[in-house]
Motif scaffolding. Structure first.
Motif, PDB file in Angstrom:
ATOM      1  N   UNK A  38       0.827  -1.209   0.000  1.00 35.79           N
ATOM      2  CA  UNK A  38       0.000   0.000   0.000  1.00 35.79           C
ATOM      3  C   UNK A  38       0.861   1.258   0.000  1.00 35.79           C
ATOM      4  N   UNK A  39       1.946   1.246   0.770  1.00 35.55           N
ATOM      5  CA  UNK A  39       2.855   2.402   0.810  1.00 35.55           C
ATOM      6  C   UNK A  39       3.442   2.640  -0.575  1.00 35.55           C
ATOM      7  N   UNK A  40       3.841   1.582  -1.260  1.00 34.32           N
ATOM      8  CA  UNK A  40       4.412   1.747  -2.597  1.00 34.32           C
ATOM      9  C   UNK A  40       3.382   2.305  -3.576  1.00 34.32           C
ATOM     10  N   UNK A  41       2.116   1.888  -3.456  1.00 33.07           N
ATOM     11  CA  UNK A  41       1.066   2.455  -4.312  1.00 33.07           C
ATOM     12  C   UNK A  41       0.917   3.951  -4.046  1.00 33.07           C
ATOM     13  N   UNK A  42       0.938   4.326  -2.764  1.00 32.68           N
ATOM     14  CA  UNK A  42       0.817   5.745  -2.399  1.00 32.68           C
ATOM     15  C   UNK A  42       2.029   6.532  -2.906  1.00 32.68           C
ATOM     16  N   UNK A  43       3.210   5.960  -2.799  1.00 30.60           N
ATOM     17  CA  UNK A  43       4.422   6.636  -3.268  1.00 30.60           C
ATOM     18  C   UNK A  43       4.314   6.938  -4.763  1.00 30.60           C
ATOM     19  N   UNK A  44       3.777   6.000  -5.523  1.00 29.24           N
ATOM     20  CA  UNK A  44       3.589   6.253  -6.951  1.00 29.24           C
ATOM     21  C   UNK A  44       2.622   7.403  -7.180  1.00 29.24           C
ATOM     22  N   UNK A  45       1.566   7.472  -6.369  1.00 32.86           N
ATOM     23  CA  UNK A  45       0.613   8.577  -6.484  1.00 32.86           C
ATOM     24  C   UNK A  45       1.277   9.899  -6.126  1.00 32.86           C
ATOM     25  N   UNK A  46       2.046   9.895  -5.038  1.00 39.81           N
ATOM     26  CA  UNK A  46       2.718  11.113  -4.594  1.00 39.81           C
ATOM     27  C   UNK A  46       3.766  11.541  -5.622  1.00 39.81           C
ATOM     28  N   UNK A  47       4.434  10.582  -6.223  1.00 39.14           N
ATOM     29  CA  UNK A  47       5.436  10.894  -7.248  1.00 39.14           C
ATOM     30  C   UNK A  47       4.787  11.629  -8.413  1.00 39.14           C
ATOM     31  N   UNK A  48       3.591  11.224  -8.784  1.00 37.61           N
ATOM     32  CA  UNK A  48       2.879  11.872  -9.881  1.00 37.61           C
ATOM     33  C   UNK A  48       2.390  13.272  -9.485  1.00 37.61           C
ATOM     34  N   UNK A  49       2.060  13.439  -8.205  1.00 32.49           N
ATOM     35  CA  UNK A  49       1.546  14.727  -7.725  1.00 32.49           C
ATOM     36  C   UNK A  49       1.990  14.929  -6.275  1.00 32.49           C
ATOM     37  N   UNK A  50       3.168  15.511  -6.054  1.00 28.58           N
ATOM     38  CA  UNK A  50       3.672  15.690  -4.690  1.00 28.58           C
ATOM     39  C   UNK A  50       2.759  16.480  -3.769  1.00 28.58           C
ATOM     40  N   UNK A  51       1.834  17.259  -4.315  1.00 31.11           N
ATOM     41  CA  UNK A  51       0.912  18.036  -3.497  1.00 31.11           C
ATOM     42  C   UNK A  51      -0.358  17.255  -3.164  1.00 31.11           C
ATOM     43  N   UNK A  52      -0.370  15.973  -3.438  1.00 32.83           N
ATOM     44  CA  UNK A  52      -1.552  15.145  -3.231  1.00 32.83           C
ATOM     45  C   UNK A  52      -1.956  15.059  -1.762  1.00 32.83           C
ATOM     46  N   UNK A  53      -0.991  14.937  -0.872  1.00 30.36           N
ATOM     47  CA  UNK A  53      -1.289  14.819   0.552  1.00 30.36           C
ATOM     48  C   UNK A  53      -1.857  16.103   1.127  1.00 30.36           C
ATOM     49  N   UNK A  54      -2.498  15.969   2.259  1.00 30.35           N
ATOM     50  CA  UNK A  54      -3.076  17.102   2.968  1.00 30.35           C
ATOM     51  C   UNK A  54      -1.978  17.854   3.721  1.00 30.35           C
ATOM     52  N   UNK A  55      -1.958  19.192   3.617  1.00 26.76           N
ATOM     53  CA  UNK A  55      -0.964  19.945   4.389  1.00 26.76           C
ATOM     54  C   UNK A  55      -1.123  19.670   5.889  1.00 26.76           C
ATOM     55  N   UNK A  56      -0.001  19.501   6.565  1.00 28.11           N
ATOM     56  CA  UNK A  56       0.024  19.269   8.002  1.00 28.11           C
ATOM     57  C   UNK A  56       0.200  20.615   8.699  1.00 28.11           C
ATOM     58  N   UNK A  57       0.006  20.623  10.007  1.00 26.01           N
ATOM     59  CA  UNK A  57       0.140  21.881  10.750  1.00 26.01           C
ATOM     60  C   UNK A  57       1.569  22.405  10.746  1.00 26.01           C
ATOM     61  N   UNK A  58       2.551  21.542  10.510  1.00 18.64           N
ATOM     62  CA  UNK A  58       3.943  21.976  10.383  1.00 18.64           C
ATOM     63  C   UNK A  58       4.181  22.341   8.923  1.00 18.64           C
ATOM     64  N   UNK A  59       4.573  23.554   8.680  1.00 19.39           N
ATOM     65  CA  UNK A  59       4.753  24.046   7.320  1.00 19.39           C
ATOM     66  C   UNK A  59       5.717  23.166   6.530  1.00 19.39           C
ATOM     67  N   UNK A  60       5.331  22.824   5.323  1.00 17.91           N
ATOM     68  CA  UNK A  60       6.177  22.024   4.444  1.00 17.91           C
ATOM     69  C   UNK A  60       5.954  20.528   4.562  1.00 17.91           C
TER      70      UNK A  60
END
Length: 86
Positions: A38-60
């Motif tokens: 599952x992590x590898x599937x997510x990594x492929x998604x993130x690789x295609x769109x690094x902004x895919x994840x939700x911003x966390x309270x810590x900047x960046x």
């Protein structure tokens, strides 16, 4: 940040912190395999769109939820490297 492993996916290098690797290693073998898949599937998604994840309270820092495991991936993008923090 020191990495315990590096994976190359297209143009980005993924680096995993020792803390993240320890979390994976603490799981049972079967759970580890399934979670890593599952992590590898997510990594492929993130690789295609690094902004895919939700911003966390810590900047960046961004987070992406793996619903099946109630597991959050925290990561940051620094130049051409995506650091998986936890």
């Amino acid at each position: 940040m020191k990495s315990s492993s590096v994976r190359h996916v297209k143009n980005f290098k993924f680096r995993f912190t020792k803390q993240h690797s320890a979390q994976i290693n603490s799981l049972t073998e079967q759970a580890s395999i399934e979670l890593l898949f599952e992590v590898e599937k997510v990594i492929l998604k993130i690789q295609q769109n690094p902004n895919l994840g939700t911003p966390h309270k810590i900047e960046g820092i961004r987070r992406y939820a793996i619903q099946r495991f109630s597991y959050l991936i925290f990561y940051t993008v620094l130049e051409e490297v995506i650091w998986v923090i936890a």
